[in-house]
Design an enzyme around this catalytic site. Structure first.
Site, PDB file in Angstrom:
ATOM      1  CG  ASP A 102      -3.469   6.206  -2.872  1.00  0.00           C
ATOM      2  OD1 ASP A 102      -4.570   6.122  -2.282  1.00  0.00           O
ATOM      3  OD2 ASP A 102      -3.336   6.060  -4.096  1.00  0.00           O
ATOM      4  N   GLY A 151      -1.539   0.352  -6.925  1.00  0.00           N
ATOM      5  CA  GLY A 151      -0.830  -0.821  -7.442  1.00  0.00           C
ATOM      6  C   GLY A 151      -0.766  -0.809  -8.960  1.00  0.00           C
ATOM      7  CB  CYS A 198     -11.518   4.706  -2.857  1.00  0.00           C
ATOM      8  SG  CYS A 198     -10.853   5.356  -4.420  1.00  0.00           S
ATOM      9  CE  LYS A 224      -9.306   8.613  -4.454  1.00  0.00           C
ATOM     10  NZ  LYS A 224      -8.629   9.602  -5.336  1.00  0.00           N
ATOM     11  NE  ARG A 264      -8.882   4.929  -9.459  1.00  0.00           N
ATOM     12  CZ  ARG A 264      -9.070   3.710  -8.934  1.00  0.00           C
ATOM     13  NH1 ARG A 264      -9.497   2.708  -9.677  1.00  0.00           N
ATOM     14  NH2 ARG A 264      -8.829   3.477  -7.668  1.00  0.00           N
ATOM     15  N   GLY A 265      -5.309   3.769  -9.257  1.00  0.00           N
ATOM     16  CA  GLY A 265      -5.150   2.757  -8.218  1.00  0.00           C
ATOM     17  C   GLY A 265      -3.652   2.591  -8.000  1.00  0.00           C
ATOM     18  NE  ARG A 270      -3.290  10.632  -9.416  1.00  0.00           N
ATOM     19  CZ  ARG A 270      -4.317   9.949  -8.881  1.00  0.00           C
ATOM     20  NH1 ARG A 270      -4.520   8.697  -9.224  1.00  0.00           N
ATOM     21  NH2 ARG A 270      -5.126  10.512  -8.003  1.00  0.00           N
TER      22      ARG A 270
END
Ligand code: RI2
Length: 320
Positions: free
Chosen positions: A194, A19, A125, A205, A16-17, A59
């Protein structure tokens, strides 16, 4: 890692994240290209497109993912042999991964300059680049303190406080709803992104817009750390960023939900912070006011502009 495993890990947020998702997708495409056996270039291309679509579908919100896939896949249609197509793709994937890591380093350095000795920073986040700025400021000898939110429902704040703790940075861990109670103790808010839209809005987030609104009310600056590949070319054409709504059981256990038939759990993973609540977006190309997002999309994600020009009939070779 295989495309299927990578897609599964991105979906479940094991990877996740924004990048990290982008780099994981580039790695999966690279490994897949190396393993596809077909000697027919059209079949190779088709297989890579299938893999790319699987990764992009995992996602919907972080545009770093389709941007990375687009960069890695670019030019595949011009290759005349499978070997040429394979080599080109592996090369672009390696270059993307390297430049993404380099961007994190550059942003950390630029962002750290906005942090003053004695500052207290609030972050929400778990952002690799936002933390990079904070850690770099600490490394350069500035005495800083951090407020980190819990980040319901996935508790990414736990990853943040571990990283800050390990870096030796004095950190306060607060529940998400405590931001306004502490905002007057904060000098600067730093978050990641994001997606950044053409009008400078930042998708990040869930809760980021509340943090930014609270900061604006208290006249605390908000800095967003975001690589240029988090800017969304499709927003030029009017496409909106889709906000992912995740499973209800991330918020409320199924056995409790079953006893509450009139209750619907809503679980959006992201929200949109308008440009007016953001002071600066720090990219690897330097810091910009959010209103300049269009320039970043035009200069560094030119393919979006070409597609835009094509869509309105100007032609792909228009050189503005
Ligand atoms: P970096 C994360 O999304 C968070 O929203 C974070 O702020 C953003 O990606 C950017 O992360 P999630 O994957 O690229 O936790 O700065 O849903 O690490």
């Amino acid at each position: 890692m295989s495309v299927t495993d990578t897609a599964e890990k991105i979906k479940s947020m094991e990877v996740r994240g924004a990048g990290r998702i982008a780099r994981a997708a580039a790695e999966a495409l690279r490994d897949h290209a190396a393993s596809v056996r077909s000697s027919d270039v059209a079949a190779f291309r088709q297989e890579m497109e299938r893999a790319a679509a699987t990764l992009v579908a995992t996602r919907p919100t972080a545009v770093s993912l389709p941007n990375a896939v687009h960069i890695v896949m670019a030019g595949l249609e011009h290759a005349s042999t499978t070997e040429e197509a394979r080599e080109g793709l592996i090369h672009r994937a390696a270059r993307f991964i390297q430049s993404s890591q380099h961007a994190v380093e550059k942003i950390s350095g630029f962002g750290a300059r906005h942090i003053r000795d004695g500052d207290t920073i609030l972050t929400h986040c778990n952002s690799e680049v936002a933390l990079g700025c904070i850690i770099e400021a600490h490394r350069s000898g500035k005495k800083i303190e951090v407020f980190a939110t819990e980040v319901r429902p996935r508790n990414q704040g736990l990853i943040t406080i571990r990283t800050l703790n390990d870096a030796g940075i004095k950190t306060n861990f607060i529940v998400d709803s405590a931001v306004r109670s502490y905002i007057h103790d904060v000098d600067l808010v730093i978050v990641g992104a994001d997606a950044v839209t053409v009008n400078g809005a930042v998708v990040n987030k869930i809760g980021t817009s509340q943090v930014a609104h609270t900061a604006a009310e208290a006249r605390v600056s908000v800095l967003v750390a975001a690589e240029t590949y988090k800017f969304a070319p499709q927003t030029i054409m009017g496409d909106l960023i889709r906000i992912e709504e995740r499973e209800a059981n991330e918020v409320l256990a199924d056995e409790i939900a079953r006893t509450l038939p009139n209750v619907t759990v809503r679980n959006p993973a992201f929200d949109v912070t308008p440009a007016e609540y953001i002071d600066l977006i720090v990219t690897e190309q330097g810091a910009i006011p959010p209103q300049m997002a269009y320039i970043i999309i035009r200069e560094y994600l030119g393919w979006g502009i070409e597609e835009f020009h094509e869509s309105i009939g100007i032609g792909a070779n228009h050189d503005e």
